[in-house]
Scaffold this active site. Structure first.
Site, PDB file in Angstrom:
ATOM      1  N   HIS A  65      40.224  46.561  38.580  1.00 15.71           N
ATOM      2  CA  HIS A  65      39.762  45.362  39.284  1.00 15.71           C
ATOM      3  C   HIS A  65      39.306  45.770  40.688  1.00 15.71           C
ATOM      4  O   HIS A  65      40.081  46.387  41.431  1.00 15.71           O
ATOM      5  CB  HIS A  65      40.901  44.355  39.461  1.00 15.71           C
ATOM      6  CG  HIS A  65      41.436  43.768  38.199  1.00 15.71           C
ATOM      7  ND1 HIS A  65      41.105  42.505  37.765  1.00 15.71           N
ATOM      8  CD2 HIS A  65      42.312  44.258  37.273  1.00 15.71           C
ATOM      9  CE1 HIS A  65      41.751  42.235  36.634  1.00 15.71           C
ATOM     10  NE2 HIS A  65      42.490  43.288  36.309  1.00 15.71           N
TER      11      HIS A  65
ATOM     12  N   HIS B   8      40.786  49.200  32.630  1.00 12.13           N
ATOM     13  CA  HIS B   8      39.851  48.579  33.573  1.00 12.13           C
ATOM     14  C   HIS B   8      40.452  48.540  34.959  1.00 12.13           C
ATOM     15  O   HIS B   8      41.651  48.379  35.131  1.00 12.13           O
ATOM     16  CB  HIS B   8      39.475  47.170  33.113  1.00 12.13           C
ATOM     17  CG  HIS B   8      40.638  46.266  32.906  1.00 12.13           C
ATOM     18  ND1 HIS B   8      41.424  46.289  31.761  1.00 12.13           N
ATOM     19  CD2 HIS B   8      41.177  45.314  33.699  1.00 12.13           C
ATOM     20  CE1 HIS B   8      42.374  45.383  31.862  1.00 12.13           C
ATOM     21  NE2 HIS B   8      42.260  44.782  33.030  1.00 12.13           N
TER      22      HIS B   8
HETATM   23  P1  AMP Z   1      44.361  42.397  33.085  1.00 14.31           P
HETATM   24  O1  AMP Z   1      44.345  42.965  31.686  1.00 14.31           O
HETATM   25  O2  AMP Z   1      45.547  41.525  33.383  1.00 14.31           O
HETATM   26  O3  AMP Z   1      44.178  43.453  34.149  1.00 14.31           O
HETATM   27  O4  AMP Z   1      43.152  41.418  33.259  1.00 14.31           O
HETATM   28  C1  AMP Z   1      42.091  41.297  32.369  1.00 14.31           C
HETATM   29  C2  AMP Z   1      40.967  40.653  33.114  1.00 14.31           C
HETATM   30  O5  AMP Z   1      39.842  40.615  32.250  1.00 14.31           O
HETATM   31  C3  AMP Z   1      41.240  39.220  33.585  1.00 14.31           C
HETATM   32  O6  AMP Z   1      41.066  39.154  34.997  1.00 14.31           O
HETATM   33  C4  AMP Z   1      40.198  38.382  32.843  1.00 14.31           C
HETATM   34  O7  AMP Z   1      39.688  37.347  33.634  1.00 14.31           O
HETATM   35  C5  AMP Z   1      39.147  39.428  32.503  1.00 14.31           C
HETATM   36  N1  AMP Z   1      38.358  39.156  31.304  1.00 14.31           N
HETATM   37  C6  AMP Z   1      38.806  38.925  30.053  1.00 14.31           C
HETATM   38  N2  AMP Z   1      37.789  38.758  29.183  1.00 14.31           N
HETATM   39  C7  AMP Z   1      36.650  38.897  29.918  1.00 14.31           C
HETATM   40  C8  AMP Z   1      35.259  38.842  29.614  1.00 14.31           C
HETATM   41  N3  AMP Z   1      34.812  38.601  28.368  1.00 14.31           N
HETATM   42  N4  AMP Z   1      34.379  39.041  30.619  1.00 14.31           N
HETATM   43  C9  AMP Z   1      34.805  39.270  31.866  1.00 14.31           C
HETATM   44  N5  AMP Z   1      36.113  39.351  32.218  1.00 14.31           N
HETATM   45  C10 AMP Z   1      37.010  39.155  31.270  1.00 14.31           C
END
Ligand code: AMP
Ligand code: ZN
Length: 116
Positions: A101, A99
Site C-alpha cells: 500500500h 501487495h
Molecule cells: P490487505 O490485503 O488488507 O492489505 O488489503 C487489500 C486491499 O485491496 C484493500 O485495501 C482493498 O480495498 C483492495 N482491493 C481489493 N480488491 C480490489 C480491486 N479489485 N481493485 C483495487 N483494490 C482492491
C-alpha cells in the site's frame, strides 16, 4: 488459487482499472477503498502470496516503482507517504497476492491507518 485471484486478474488486465505505473514485473493501480486520496497498490505481476515468496532480486525494481509513484503523488499535492504491507492473515492481509500500500499524506489529513 491464481485463477481466482483478483490481483492476478488485474495483472493480466482481465479486470479493468487505471494503471498508475507498470514495469516488467510489477503493476500499480488505485486501491478500490482508498484511505487517502491517491492510495495506490503495487503488486508483482506473478502470483506470490506475500513478501516471503517474492524473489529478492525483484527488490530494486519494486523500490524504483515506489519512488516513481510517490513522486507522481507528490507532484499531485501529497507532502509525504506511508508504505504498508500486510503479510499473513493475522497481520490484516485480506488479498493473498503480495501487495504494497502506498498511501499519500498531507498535513492534518486525519488519516488513521486501518491497515495497521
Ligand atoms: P490487505 O490485503 O488488507 O492489505 O488489503 C487489500 C486491499 O485491496 C484493500 O485495501 C482493498 O480495498 C483492495 N482491493 C481489493 N480488491 C480490489 C480491486 N479489485 N481493485 C483495487 N483494490 C482492491
Ligand atoms: Zn494472484
Amino acid at each position: 488459487m491464481e485463477g481466482d485471484c483478483v490481483f492476478c486478474k488485474i495483472a493480466r488486465k482481465e479486470i479493468k482499472t487505471e494503471i498508475v505505473d507498470e514495469s516488467e514485473n510489477f503493476v500499480a493501480f488505485p486501491d478500490a477503498n482508498p484511505v487517502a486520496e491517491g492510495h495506490t497498490l503495487i503488486i508483482p505481476k506473478k502470483h506470490f502470496t506475500n513478501l516471503m515468496d517474492l524473489p529478492s532480486d525483484l527488490g530494486s525494481e519494486l523500490v524504483d516503482m515506489v519512488k516513481r509513484v510517490s513522486e507522481k503523488r507528490m507532484r499531485e499535492g501529497a507532502e509525504g507517504f506511508n508504505l504498508v504491507m500486510n503479510n499473513f492473515k493475522v497481520a490484516g492481509q485480506v488479498v493473498m497476492h503480495a501487495h504494497l500500500h502506498l498511501i499519500p499524506r498531507k498535513k492534518d489529513d486525519g488519516v488513521r491507518l486501518r491497515t495497521i
